[in-house]
Write an enzyme that holds these catalytic residues in place. Sequence first.
Site, PDB file in Angstrom:
ATOM      1  N   ASN A   9       1.550  13.481  -8.201  1.00  0.00           N
ATOM      2  CA  ASN A   9       0.319  13.591  -8.081  1.00  0.00           C
ATOM      3  C   ASN A   9       0.247  15.168  -7.903  1.00  0.00           C
ATOM      4  O   ASN A   9       0.380  15.627  -6.723  1.00  0.00           O
ATOM      5  CB  ASN A   9      -0.190  12.872  -7.163  1.00  0.00           C
ATOM      6  N   LYS A  11      -2.331  16.819  -7.286  1.00  0.00           N
ATOM      7  CA  LYS A  11      -3.460  17.127  -6.713  1.00  0.00           C
ATOM      8  C   LYS A  11      -4.016  18.478  -7.349  1.00  0.00           C
ATOM      9  O   LYS A  11      -4.243  18.834  -8.466  1.00  0.00           O
ATOM     10  CB  LYS A  11      -3.347  17.534  -5.212  1.00  0.00           C
ATOM     11  N   HIS A  95      -7.688   7.418  -4.300  1.00  0.00           N
ATOM     12  CA  HIS A  95      -6.808   7.959  -3.251  1.00  0.00           C
ATOM     13  C   HIS A  95      -7.504   8.377  -1.924  1.00  0.00           C
ATOM     14  O   HIS A  95      -8.576   8.674  -2.012  1.00  0.00           O
ATOM     15  CB  HIS A  95      -6.425   9.467  -3.947  1.00  0.00           C
ATOM     16  N   GLU A  97      -7.886  11.054  -0.214  1.00  0.00           N
ATOM     17  CA  GLU A  97      -8.484  12.295  -0.261  1.00  0.00           C
ATOM     18  C   GLU A  97      -9.936  12.000  -0.856  1.00  0.00           C
ATOM     19  O   GLU A  97     -11.051  12.607  -0.663  1.00  0.00           O
ATOM     20  CB  GLU A  97      -7.766  13.262  -0.894  1.00  0.00           C
ATOM     21  N   GLU A 167      -0.380   4.019   0.548  1.00  0.00           N
ATOM     22  CA  GLU A 167      -0.083   5.205   1.127  1.00  0.00           C
ATOM     23  C   GLU A 167      -0.810   5.437   2.467  1.00  0.00           C
ATOM     24  O   GLU A 167      -2.019   5.544   2.442  1.00  0.00           O
ATOM     25  CB  GLU A 167      -0.815   6.073   0.173  1.00  0.00           C
ATOM     26  N   SER A 212       4.352  11.809   1.886  1.00  0.00           N
ATOM     27  CA  SER A 212       5.761  12.446   2.499  1.00  0.00           C
ATOM     28  C   SER A 212       7.017  11.917   2.069  1.00  0.00           C
ATOM     29  O   SER A 212       8.054  12.165   2.449  1.00  0.00           O
ATOM     30  CB  SER A 212       5.580  12.744   4.001  1.00  0.00           C
TER      31      SER A 212
HETATM   32  P1  PGA Z   1       2.583  13.807  -0.130  1.00  0.00           P
HETATM   33  O1  PGA Z   1       1.247  13.060  -1.038  1.00  0.00           O
HETATM   34  O2  PGA Z   1       3.747  13.262  -0.953  1.00  0.00           O
HETATM   35  O3  PGA Z   1       2.242  15.338  -0.253  1.00  0.00           O
HETATM   36  O4  PGA Z   1       2.520  12.992   1.148  1.00  0.00           O
HETATM   37  C1  PGA Z   1       1.098  12.081  -1.433  1.00  0.00           C
HETATM   38  C2  PGA Z   1      -0.102  11.405  -2.091  1.00  0.00           C
HETATM   39  O5  PGA Z   1      -1.032  11.959  -1.652  1.00  0.00           O
HETATM   40  O6  PGA Z   1      -0.082  10.831  -3.079  1.00  0.00           O
END
Ligand code: PGA
Length: 256
Positions: A9, A11, A95, A97, A167, A212
């Site tokens: 992803n 982003k 997600h 976010e 997540e 992460s």
């Molecule tokens: P990250 O993000 O691997 O940077 O923690 C994961 C995600 O938001 O899908």
Amino acid sequence: MRKPLVMGNWKLNGSIDMAKNLVAGLRNELSTDVACDIAIAPPVVYLDFVKHQLGGSNIILGAQDVGINLSGAYTGEVSVDMLKEVGVTHIIIGHSERRTYHKESDEFIAKKFGVIKEAGLVPVLCIGETEAENEAGQTQAVCARQIDAVINALGVQAFNHAVIAYEPVWAIGTGKSATPAQAQAVHKFIRDHIAQKDAKVAEQVIIQYGGSVNDKNAAELFTQPDIDGALVGGASLKADAFAVIVKAAEKAKAKK
Ligand code: PGA
């Protein structure tokens, strides 16, 4: 036997140059004959470009979000048919976010799930608890609620050929991944929760871990029986790290 999915992803990151280099790097690092599914989800504006860069590769094109309408006066929106037309098959929805910054509700996300299924594409439904919810012992209740929104709207069969990404919000972008045992416990809970409605659907649904994941911790996470690959943010922006994660998923699958 479930086929793990490792999905990057990106982003809000990238440029034409970066997309070109990253895809070239991935094609270089990864063989075309892999035992797990690999997907990347660039920003929507680069999808068509990336599709062309991917020509002939087995890397799946994903999107980071989709609108609930198919056409009309919805300024700024992108429809599932538009994504499909440029070659997208997997679409991330819900997600954290988007749940946080765009105030997307469980019911709204379930609608997205429905339009994606209707178009014959694969939803990647992100679920997971915040740090406060985790500390209050609400992890299972939150995950169940987020899944039940889809089951209530569309029925449990909607999870056939679908992906769930567990997540935990406190692990996203923090460098603080859930431990393999912590993640496995929640993945098992999610699978059991779906199995209460339909055991066959539960057995085939892909449940990725996200938060992460990197080239160091992926292998151990993937040894867990209910972890079917990963949704990767930060580490998906580096071809070598992402390739290590894909290879770890392959290796773990061979042993399962
Ligand atoms: P990250 O993000 O691997 O940077 O923690 C994961 C995600 O938001 O899908």
